[in-house]
Write an enzyme that holds these catalytic residues in place. Structure first.
Site, PDB file in Angstrom:
ATOM      1  CE1 TYR A   1      -3.771   2.368   0.697  1.00  0.00           C
ATOM      2  CE2 TYR A   1      -2.507   3.104   2.565  1.00  0.00           C
ATOM      3  CZ  TYR A   1      -3.607   3.209   1.668  1.00  0.00           C
ATOM      4  OH  TYR A   1      -4.384   4.384   1.688  1.00  0.00           O
TER       5      TYR A   1
ATOM      6  CG  ASP B   1       5.765   3.412   1.139  1.00  0.00           C
ATOM      7  OD1 ASP B   1       6.317   3.930   2.042  1.00  0.00           O
ATOM      8  OD2 ASP B   1       4.520   2.995   0.630  1.00  0.00           O
TER       9      ASP B   1
ATOM     10  CE  LYS C   1       2.207   4.259   8.597  1.00  0.00           C
ATOM     11  NZ  LYS C   1       0.708   4.380   8.915  1.00  0.00           N
TER      12      LYS C   1
HETATM   13  N1  HOZ Z   1      -3.368   2.975   5.980  1.00  0.00           N
HETATM   14  C1  HOZ Z   1      -3.078   2.906   7.504  1.00  0.00           C
HETATM   15  C2  HOZ Z   1      -2.855   1.616   8.062  1.00  0.00           C
HETATM   16  N2  HOZ Z   1      -1.660   1.145   7.173  1.00  0.00           N
HETATM   17  C3  HOZ Z   1      -4.435   3.254   8.386  1.00  0.00           C
HETATM   18  C4  HOZ Z   1      -4.621   4.582   8.841  1.00  0.00           C
HETATM   19  C5  HOZ Z   1      -5.754   4.937   9.861  1.00  0.00           C
HETATM   20  O1  HOZ Z   1      -6.874   4.642   9.691  1.00  0.00           O
HETATM   21  O2  HOZ Z   1      -5.588   5.943  10.821  1.00  0.00           O
END
Ligand code: HOZ
Length: 426
Positions: free
Chosen positions: A145, A240, A268
């Site tokens: 992702y 990534d 992050k």
């Molecule tokens: N895409 C995020 C986890 N890999 C989720 C982010 C969220 O819902 O805070």
């Protein structure tokens, strides 16, 4: 049974106003058949919900909180910065300092640009790769992702995988066709794609340790192979490292495995829990970004001073000797105990340092197809059982548990003891 009346009331109100009651799909907990807890506050390794329940948190805001919640130096830095003004839309000294810290830590970063989210970082890196190579195709891997930009919502991991969304309406077919999604850890398929489309492939983008189909480490030789294939074909390799940056090592997976990508995306941890991300890489490539070069990308909140302050305070706290060794020790201990707890249940635990996923399948799990063999009903029961025990896990089989510096050996023992009880009832 835990009292969740306030969370339920808030969720009902949220459902009226926000799609699914949430601002990001996995938070709705639909995949685990539960109602989300509304969090009132966090401190150290714990979060507290609006009904006064406390949980040991293994979500860590999906990765950023490697120091735990409300780490005092981060809170102080944020307060100081906010008191001096929250946004200027102009350069600030902190940005220069953060750029220096990032460059000093991450081997592939010769130049860097700060943005506000991992999605933005990956989207911008892709635009740069296309602009720099004059090619359009992108190779990604099933289950990885890279945020929700159009080009990446093809066989994507994380939320779309959790909700079983195959792609997304709204992504034009002719954009989706420019993305080739291949099985993770399968170099042969990458070679074939380059044989068929070599001259058209702008970039290969990869999570060097996959975290969004659950944790799936790269096979020995996989990242090296990607590096070689890209170099030979004149395509750019993008790592990534939104999850792995400053998580698996200070310099991210590229430092750990000794492979230099052309471009790197960070997010992050670099924002210390505030909205900040970055992309960067080779100087000749980054020099193609506006205002020096023609590839455009901009943002009002890029390099926001409060987020920069949180990032700087966080990255400083990771400098201490033994920081990553300590996380590794905790991760290894928890892995061992979870595996003991699951002795009677078919599971596979994939871990790298302080990120891990317990897949409810006998495994191995080396790619998306294998991750999808997990018994999702069993995962849901495990998730619900652990929650009832006061352990807050990611509400999806396809996400990572994160351990922070704030987790004490006692916290980990509580987690393991809960897992023993819950596993015995599965
Ligand atoms: N895409 C995020 C986890 N890999 C989720 C982010 C969220 O819902 O805070």
């Amino acid at each position: 049974m835990t009292n969740t009346a306030n969370s339920e009331r808030l969720f009902q109100a949220a459902l009226e106003m926000m799609p699914g009651g949430v601002n990001s799909p996995v938070r709705a907990w639909g995949a685990v058949g539960a109602l989300p807890r509304f969090i009132a506050r966090g401190e150290g390794a714990r979060v507290y919900d609006v009904d006064g329940n406390s949980y040991l948190d293994c979500v860590a805001s999906w990765g950023p909180l490697i120091l735990g919640h409300a780490y005092p130096q981060v809170v102080a830095a944020v307060s100081r910065a906010a008191a001096g003004g929250t946004s200027f839309g102009a350069p600030t000294p902190g940005e220069v300092e953060l750029a220096q810290v990032l460059r000093g830590a991450v081997p592939g970063l010769e130049m860097v640009r700060l943005v506000s989210s991992g999605t933005e970082a990956c989207m911008s890196a892709l635009r740069l790769a296309r602009g720099a190579t004059g090619r359009n195709l992108v190779v990604k891997f099933d289950g990885c992702y890279h945020g929700h930009a159009d080009s990446f919502l093809v066989a994507a991991g994380s939320g779309v995988l959790t909700q079983s969304i195959p792609g997304s309406p709204g992504v034009p077919e002719n954009i989706a066709q420019l993305t080739l999604s291949l099985p993770y850890n399968d170099l042969e398929r990458v070679r074939r794609a380059f044989k068929d489309h070599g001259g058209e492939i702008a970039t290969v983008i990869v999570e060097p340790v996959a975290g969004n189909m659950g944790v799936v480490p790269p096979w020995p030789g996989f990242l090296e192979g990607l590096r070689q294939i890209c170099t030979d074909a004149g395509a750019l390799l993008i790592f990534d490292e939104v999850i792995t940056g400053f998580r698996v090592a200070r310099g991210g997976a590229q430092a750990l495995y000794g492979i230099k990508p052309d471009l790197t995306c960070l997010g992050k941890i670099v924002g210390g829990g505030l909205p900040l991300a970055a992309y960067g890489g080779r100087r000749d490539l980054m020099s193609q970004m506006a205002p020096v070069g023609p590839v455009y990308q901009a943002g009002t909140l890029s390099g926001n001073p409060v987020a920069v302050a949180a990032g700087l305070a966080t990255l400083k706290a990771l400098e201490g000797p033994g920081f990553y060794e300590d996380l590794e020790e905790k991760g290894a201990w928890l892995e061992k105990e979870l595996m003991k707890a699951a002795a009677q249940v078919p599971v596979t635990l994939n871990r790298l340092g302080s990120m891990m996923t317990l897949f409810f399948t006998a495994g191995p799990v080396t790619n998306l197809e294998e991750a999808k063999k997990s018994n999702l009903k069993r995962f849901s029961k495990f998730f619900q059982g652990m929650l009832e025990e006061g352990i807050y896990l990611p509400p999806s089989q396809f996400e990572a548990f994160f351990i922070s510096r704030a987790h004490t050996p006692e916290d980990l023992e509580l987690t393991a003891a809960a897992a023993r009880r819950v596993m015995s009832r599965l």
